[in-house]
Design a protein around this motif. Sequence first.
Motif, PDB file in Angstrom:
ATOM      1  N   ASN A 262       0.775  -1.047   0.121  1.00 52.72           N
ATOM      2  CA  ASN A 262      -0.080  -0.233  -0.005  1.00 52.72           C
ATOM      3  C   ASN A 262       0.787   1.245  -0.013  1.00 52.72           C
ATOM      4  OD1 ASN A 262      -2.926  -0.873   0.159  1.00 52.72           O
ATOM      5  ND2 ASN A 262      -1.942  -2.102   1.825  1.00 52.72           N
ATOM      6  N   LEU A 263       0.391   2.269  -0.598  1.00 54.35           N
ATOM      7  CA  LEU A 263       1.113   3.567  -0.483  1.00 54.35           C
ATOM      8  C   LEU A 263       0.348   4.563   0.438  1.00 54.35           C
ATOM      9  CD1 LEU A 263       1.574   4.437  -4.506  1.00 54.35           C
ATOM     10  CD2 LEU A 263       3.223   3.379  -2.738  1.00 54.35           C
ATOM     11  N   GLY A 264      -0.668   4.170   1.099  1.00 52.38           N
ATOM     12  CA  GLY A 264      -1.275   4.886   2.356  1.00 52.38           C
ATOM     13  C   GLY A 264      -1.121   4.097   3.353  1.00 52.38           C
ATOM     14  N   LEU A 265      -1.161   4.699   4.639  1.00 53.10           N
ATOM     15  CA  LEU A 265      -0.890   3.869   5.953  1.00 53.10           C
ATOM     16  C   LEU A 265      -2.293   3.324   6.212  1.00 53.10           C
ATOM     17  CD1 LEU A 265       1.542   6.225   7.855  1.00 53.10           C
ATOM     18  CD2 LEU A 265       1.920   4.213   6.610  1.00 53.10           C
ATOM     19  N   GLY A 266      -3.468   4.114   5.863  1.00 57.68           N
ATOM     20  CA  GLY A 266      -4.724   3.522   6.354  1.00 57.68           C
ATOM     21  C   GLY A 266      -5.104   4.251   7.915  1.00 57.68           C
ATOM     22  N   HIS A 267      -4.307   5.223   8.472  1.00 55.18           N
ATOM     23  CA  HIS A 267      -4.809   5.566   9.692  1.00 55.18           C
ATOM     24  C   HIS A 267      -4.074   6.905   9.779  1.00 55.18           C
ATOM     25  CE1 HIS A 267      -0.723   5.045  11.239  1.00 55.18           C
ATOM     26  NE2 HIS A 267      -0.739   4.020  10.777  1.00 55.18           N
TER      27      HIS A 267
END
Length: 315
Positions: free
Chosen positions: A175-180
Amino acid sequence: MRYTDVRWLLGVALLPAVSVADEGGVSFWVPGQMSTLAAAPAKPGWSIPLVYYHTSADQNSSKGTRLGRQVAAGVEADANLLFAIPTYTFSEPLLGGQAALSVVAAVGEMAVDADVLLSGPRGRVFERGASDSLKGSSDLYPLATLKWNHGEFNYMVYSMGNIPVGAYDPDRLVNLGLGHWSLDLGGGFTFFDKKNEFSAVLGVTHNWENRHTDYKNGVDAHLDWSASHFVTETTHIGLVGYVYQQITGDSGDGAVLGDYKSRVRAVGPQLGHFFKVGTQTWYANLKGYHEFSARNRAEGWNMWLTLAIPLGSES
Protein backbone atom coordinates in the motif's frame (compact mmCIF):
# COMPACT_ATOMS: atom_id res chain seq x y z
CA MET A 1 27.20 33.33 -3.96
CA ARG A 2 26.16 35.25 -0.84
CA TYR A 3 25.98 33.60 2.57
CA THR A 4 22.24 34.33 2.75
CA ASP A 5 21.69 32.35 -0.45
CA VAL A 6 22.80 29.19 1.34
CA ARG A 7 20.19 29.62 4.04
CA TRP A 8 16.90 30.12 2.24
CA LEU A 9 16.27 26.38 1.77
CA LEU A 10 14.89 24.49 4.63
CA GLY A 11 12.56 21.87 5.71
CA VAL A 12 13.16 20.58 2.19
CA ALA A 13 13.43 16.92 3.11
CA LEU A 14 10.53 16.76 5.54
CA LEU A 15 8.29 14.14 4.10
CA PRO A 16 6.98 10.70 4.83
CA ALA A 17 7.23 7.84 2.37
CA VAL A 18 6.85 4.08 2.33
CA SER A 19 9.26 1.99 4.40
CA VAL A 20 9.19 -1.68 5.25
CA ALA A 21 7.99 -1.52 12.99
CA ASP A 22 4.66 -0.70 13.43
CA GLU A 23 1.98 -2.38 11.35
CA GLY A 24 3.71 -4.09 8.43
CA GLY A 25 7.03 -2.62 9.52
CA VAL A 26 5.77 0.72 8.15
CA SER A 27 5.99 3.88 10.23
CA PHE A 28 4.49 7.28 9.49
CA TRP A 29 7.88 8.93 9.99
CA VAL A 30 10.39 7.81 7.40
CA PRO A 31 13.86 8.05 8.97
CA GLY A 32 16.11 10.44 7.06
CA GLN A 33 13.46 13.05 6.27
CA MET A 34 15.40 15.76 8.09
CA SER A 35 18.77 16.59 6.64
CA THR A 36 21.18 19.42 5.92
CA LEU A 37 20.45 22.84 7.48
CA ALA A 38 17.13 21.53 8.77
CA ALA A 39 16.57 24.37 11.28
CA ALA A 40 18.10 27.20 9.22
CA PRO A 41 15.77 30.04 8.13
CA ALA A 42 14.13 29.90 4.71
CA LYS A 43 13.65 32.54 2.04
CA PRO A 44 10.15 34.09 2.41
CA GLY A 45 7.57 33.30 -0.25
CA TRP A 46 6.64 30.22 -2.26
CA SER A 47 8.93 27.31 -3.08
CA ILE A 48 8.39 23.77 -4.31
CA PRO A 49 10.95 21.14 -3.34
CA LEU A 50 10.77 17.96 -5.42
CA VAL A 51 12.15 14.73 -3.97
CA TYR A 52 12.77 11.41 -5.68
CA TYR A 53 12.96 8.62 -3.10
CA HIS A 54 14.06 5.03 -3.67
CA THR A 55 14.19 2.31 -1.05
CA SER A 56 15.12 -1.36 -1.22
CA ALA A 57 14.84 -3.47 1.92
CA ASP A 58 14.13 -6.97 3.15
CA GLN A 59 13.30 -8.71 6.40
CA ASN A 60 14.62 -12.01 7.77
CA SER A 61 12.47 -14.94 6.68
CA SER A 62 12.32 -16.14 10.31
CA LYS A 63 10.28 -13.05 11.27
CA GLY A 64 6.62 -12.56 10.44
CA THR A 65 5.28 -9.19 9.32
CA ARG A 66 1.67 -7.98 9.39
CA LEU A 67 0.74 -6.60 5.95
CA GLY A 68 -2.83 -5.37 6.11
CA ARG A 69 -4.96 -8.35 7.20
CA GLN A 70 -2.22 -10.81 6.28
CA VAL A 71 0.92 -12.17 7.96
CA ALA A 72 3.94 -12.75 5.73
CA ALA A 73 7.55 -13.88 6.24
CA GLY A 74 10.70 -13.23 4.18
CA VAL A 75 9.45 -9.88 2.89
CA GLU A 76 11.37 -7.90 0.25
CA ALA A 77 10.18 -4.42 -0.76
CA ASP A 78 11.20 -1.84 -3.36
CA ALA A 79 9.65 1.60 -3.84
CA ASN A 80 10.13 4.58 -6.14
CA LEU A 81 8.29 7.75 -5.19
CA LEU A 82 8.25 11.36 -6.38
CA PHE A 83 7.23 13.92 -3.79
CA ALA A 84 6.08 17.50 -4.37
CA ILE A 85 6.15 19.83 -1.37
CA PRO A 86 4.55 23.23 -2.10
CA THR A 87 5.69 25.48 0.75
CA TYR A 88 4.88 29.04 1.81
CA THR A 89 7.31 30.80 4.17
CA PHE A 90 5.92 33.88 5.91
CA SER A 91 7.88 37.13 5.95
CA GLU A 92 6.23 38.46 9.12
CA PRO A 93 7.66 37.00 12.37
CA LEU A 94 5.57 34.72 14.58
CA LEU A 95 6.64 34.52 18.22
CA GLY A 96 9.96 35.97 17.12
CA GLY A 97 10.51 33.18 14.59
CA GLN A 98 9.86 32.34 10.94
CA ALA A 99 6.75 30.27 10.19
CA ALA A 100 6.17 28.07 7.14
CA LEU A 101 3.35 25.81 5.95
CA SER A 102 3.58 22.90 3.51
CA VAL A 103 1.44 20.13 2.07
CA VAL A 104 3.31 17.01 1.01
CA ALA A 105 2.07 14.42 -1.50
CA ALA A 106 3.60 11.74 -3.71
CA VAL A 107 2.97 9.45 -6.63
CA GLY A 108 4.92 6.31 -7.34
CA GLU A 109 5.11 2.56 -7.27
CA MET A 110 5.99 -0.14 -4.80
CA ALA A 111 6.48 -3.90 -5.07
CA VAL A 112 6.56 -6.54 -2.32
CA ASP A 113 7.59 -10.19 -2.48
CA ALA A 114 7.11 -12.62 0.40
CA ASP A 115 8.67 -16.07 0.76
CA VAL A 116 5.65 -17.32 2.67
CA LEU A 117 2.15 -15.97 3.26
CA LEU A 118 1.27 -17.38 6.66
CA SER A 119 -2.32 -16.17 6.73
CA GLY A 120 -4.57 -14.06 4.60
CA PRO A 121 -8.10 -13.28 3.44
CA ARG A 122 -10.53 -16.09 2.68
CA GLY A 123 -8.61 -18.44 4.98
CA ARG A 124 -5.51 -18.81 2.79
CA VAL A 125 -2.53 -20.15 4.73
CA PHE A 126 1.05 -21.16 3.97
CA GLU A 127 1.09 -19.81 0.44
CA ARG A 128 4.62 -19.67 -0.95
CA GLY A 129 6.01 -17.04 -3.29
CA ALA A 130 3.34 -14.37 -2.79
CA SER A 131 3.90 -10.98 -4.44
CA ASP A 132 2.07 -7.72 -5.06
CA SER A 133 2.77 -4.34 -6.69
CA LEU A 134 0.95 -1.03 -6.80
CA LYS A 135 1.10 2.31 -8.61
CA GLY A 136 -0.78 5.21 -7.07
CA SER A 137 -0.72 8.21 -4.78
CA SER A 138 0.25 8.67 -1.16
CA ASP A 139 -1.60 10.08 1.80
CA LEU A 140 -1.46 13.86 2.37
CA TYR A 141 0.97 15.23 4.95
CA PRO A 142 0.37 18.78 6.23
CA LEU A 143 3.50 20.29 7.79
CA ALA A 144 4.12 23.42 9.89
CA THR A 145 7.52 24.71 11.04
CA LEU A 146 8.67 27.62 13.20
CA LYS A 147 12.36 28.59 13.15
CA TRP A 148 14.56 30.98 15.09
CA ASN A 149 17.99 32.24 14.05
CA HIS A 150 20.71 33.50 16.42
CA GLY A 151 23.82 33.97 14.33
CA GLU A 152 25.43 30.58 13.78
CA PHE A 153 22.79 28.83 15.89
CA ASN A 154 19.33 27.94 14.59
CA TYR A 155 16.37 26.30 16.31
CA MET A 156 13.10 24.81 15.06
CA VAL A 157 9.86 23.21 16.18
CA TYR A 158 7.54 21.39 13.78
CA SER A 159 4.34 19.41 13.53
CA MET A 160 3.37 17.00 10.75
CA GLY A 161 0.19 14.99 10.28
CA ASN A 162 -1.03 12.14 8.12
CA ILE A 163 -4.40 12.37 6.35
CA PRO A 164 -5.22 8.82 5.13
CA VAL A 165 -6.44 9.45 1.58
CA GLY A 166 -3.79 7.51 -0.36
CA ALA A 167 -4.00 4.16 -2.14
CA TYR A 168 -4.86 1.63 0.57
CA ASP A 169 -6.51 -1.80 0.64
CA PRO A 170 -6.11 -3.95 3.78
CA ASP A 171 -6.26 -7.14 1.68
CA ARG A 172 -3.18 -6.17 -0.35
CA LEU A 173 0.46 -6.92 0.48
CA VAL A 174 1.51 -3.43 -0.61
CA ASN A 175 0.00 0.00 0.00
CA LEU A 176 1.07 3.60 -0.57
CA GLY A 177 -1.25 4.86 2.17
CA LEU A 178 -1.11 3.98 5.86
CA GLY A 179 -4.82 3.54 6.50
CA HIS A 180 -4.76 5.60 9.71
CA TRP A 181 -4.20 9.13 11.06
CA SER A 182 -0.88 10.13 12.65
CA LEU A 183 0.68 13.20 14.28
CA ASP A 184 4.40 13.84 14.67
CA LEU A 185 5.85 16.62 16.86
CA GLY A 186 9.47 17.56 17.37
CA GLY A 187 12.27 20.07 17.33
CA GLY A 188 15.64 20.59 15.73
CA PHE A 189 18.94 22.42 15.85
CA THR A 190 21.39 23.57 13.18
CA PHE A 191 24.90 24.99 13.64
CA PHE A 192 26.20 26.74 10.53
CA ASP A 193 29.29 28.98 10.35
CA LYS A 194 29.45 29.40 6.55
CA LYS A 195 31.87 26.46 6.23
CA ASN A 196 30.61 23.70 8.51
CA GLU A 197 27.10 22.51 9.24
CA PHE A 198 25.63 20.17 11.81
CA SER A 199 21.91 19.48 12.17
CA ALA A 200 19.90 17.18 14.43
CA VAL A 201 16.12 16.74 14.63
CA LEU A 202 14.32 14.74 17.33
CA GLY A 203 10.63 13.85 17.14
CA VAL A 204 7.87 11.58 18.45
CA THR A 205 4.94 10.06 16.51
CA HIS A 206 1.47 9.31 17.86
CA ASN A 207 -0.68 6.97 15.74
CA TRP A 208 -4.42 6.46 15.77
CA GLU A 209 -5.92 3.02 15.22
CA ASN A 210 -6.25 1.60 11.73
CA ARG A 211 -9.96 0.75 11.75
CA HIS A 212 -9.59 -1.44 8.68
CA THR A 213 -7.35 -3.89 10.58
CA ASP A 214 -8.02 -3.04 14.27
CA TYR A 215 -4.29 -2.30 14.61
CA LYS A 216 -2.78 0.60 16.56
CA ASN A 217 0.91 1.40 16.14
CA GLY A 218 2.87 2.32 19.24
CA VAL A 219 4.64 5.61 19.91
CA ASP A 220 7.76 6.08 17.76
CA ALA A 221 10.85 8.20 18.50
CA HIS A 222 13.37 9.23 15.84
CA LEU A 223 16.58 11.23 15.50
CA ASP A 224 17.81 12.42 12.08
CA TRP A 225 21.21 14.12 11.73
CA SER A 226 23.49 15.68 9.15
CA ALA A 227 27.12 16.88 9.20
CA SER A 228 28.75 18.52 6.19
CA HIS A 229 31.55 20.83 5.08
CA PHE A 230 31.38 23.43 2.31
CA VAL A 231 34.33 22.71 0.02
CA THR A 232 33.37 25.81 -2.00
CA GLU A 233 30.85 28.58 -1.37
CA THR A 234 28.19 26.55 -3.18
CA THR A 235 29.07 22.87 -2.70
CA HIS A 236 29.13 20.76 0.45
CA ILE A 237 29.87 17.12 1.24
CA GLY A 238 29.34 15.12 4.39
CA LEU A 239 27.46 12.41 6.22
CA VAL A 240 23.83 11.81 7.15
CA GLY A 241 22.28 9.30 9.52
CA TYR A 242 19.30 8.36 11.63
CA VAL A 243 18.20 6.42 14.67
CA TYR A 244 14.63 5.11 14.84
CA GLN A 245 13.20 3.44 17.96
CA GLN A 246 9.64 2.41 18.75
CA ILE A 247 9.16 3.17 22.45
CA THR A 248 5.73 1.63 23.11
CA GLY A 249 4.32 -1.56 21.63
CA ASP A 250 1.60 -2.05 19.05
CA SER A 251 -1.89 -2.94 20.26
CA GLY A 252 -5.40 -3.82 19.13
CA ASP A 253 -7.12 -7.02 18.02
CA GLY A 254 -5.12 -6.98 14.80
CA ALA A 255 -1.73 -7.01 16.56
CA VAL A 256 -1.45 -10.81 16.37
CA LEU A 257 2.37 -10.67 16.50
CA GLY A 258 2.40 -8.91 19.88
CA ASP A 259 3.87 -5.49 20.63
CA TYR A 260 6.22 -5.76 17.60
CA LYS A 261 8.46 -2.90 18.76
CA SER A 262 10.93 -1.93 16.06
CA ARG A 263 14.20 -0.11 15.59
CA VAL A 264 16.71 0.71 12.86
CA ARG A 265 19.90 2.76 12.45
CA ALA A 266 21.56 4.09 9.31
CA VAL A 267 24.45 6.20 8.02
CA GLY A 268 25.60 7.33 4.59
CA PRO A 269 27.11 10.07 2.39
CA GLN A 270 25.62 13.29 1.06
CA LEU A 271 26.47 15.86 -1.62
CA GLY A 272 24.76 19.23 -2.01
CA HIS A 273 25.11 22.11 -4.46
CA PHE A 274 23.55 25.58 -4.86
CA PHE A 275 23.32 26.96 -8.40
CA LYS A 276 21.72 29.80 -10.33
CA VAL A 277 18.81 29.42 -12.75
CA GLY A 278 18.24 32.89 -14.11
CA THR A 279 17.97 35.15 -11.07
CA GLN A 280 16.93 32.26 -8.77
CA THR A 281 19.11 30.18 -6.47
CA TRP A 282 18.19 26.49 -6.72
CA TYR A 283 19.53 23.66 -4.60
CA ALA A 284 20.22 19.98 -5.33
CA ASN A 285 21.10 17.31 -2.78
CA LEU A 286 21.87 13.61 -3.14
CA LYS A 287 22.09 11.42 -0.05
CA GLY A 288 22.01 7.72 0.69
CA TYR A 289 21.60 5.58 3.81
CA HIS A 290 22.81 2.08 4.63
CA GLU A 291 20.67 0.54 7.38
CA PHE A 292 21.81 -1.78 10.16
CA SER A 293 20.74 -3.06 13.59
CA ALA A 294 17.11 -3.48 12.47
CA ARG A 295 14.54 -5.26 14.63
CA ASN A 296 10.96 -6.04 13.57
CA ARG A 297 11.55 -3.93 10.49
CA ALA A 298 12.94 -4.46 7.02
CA GLU A 299 16.59 -3.45 6.57
CA GLY A 300 18.32 -2.23 3.42
CA TRP A 301 19.27 1.03 1.78
CA ASN A 302 17.55 4.16 0.52
CA MET A 303 18.41 7.16 -1.63
CA TRP A 304 17.00 10.70 -1.75
CA LEU A 305 17.49 13.15 -4.64
CA THR A 306 16.16 16.62 -3.79
CA LEU A 307 15.69 19.64 -6.05
CA ALA A 308 14.52 22.78 -4.21
CA ILE A 309 12.93 25.37 -6.50
CA PRO A 310 12.09 28.92 -5.32
CA LEU A 311 9.05 30.44 -7.00
CA GLY A 312 9.35 34.05 -5.82
CA SER A 313 11.68 36.73 -7.13
CA GLU A 314 15.29 36.77 -5.92
CA SER A 315 15.91 39.46 -3.29
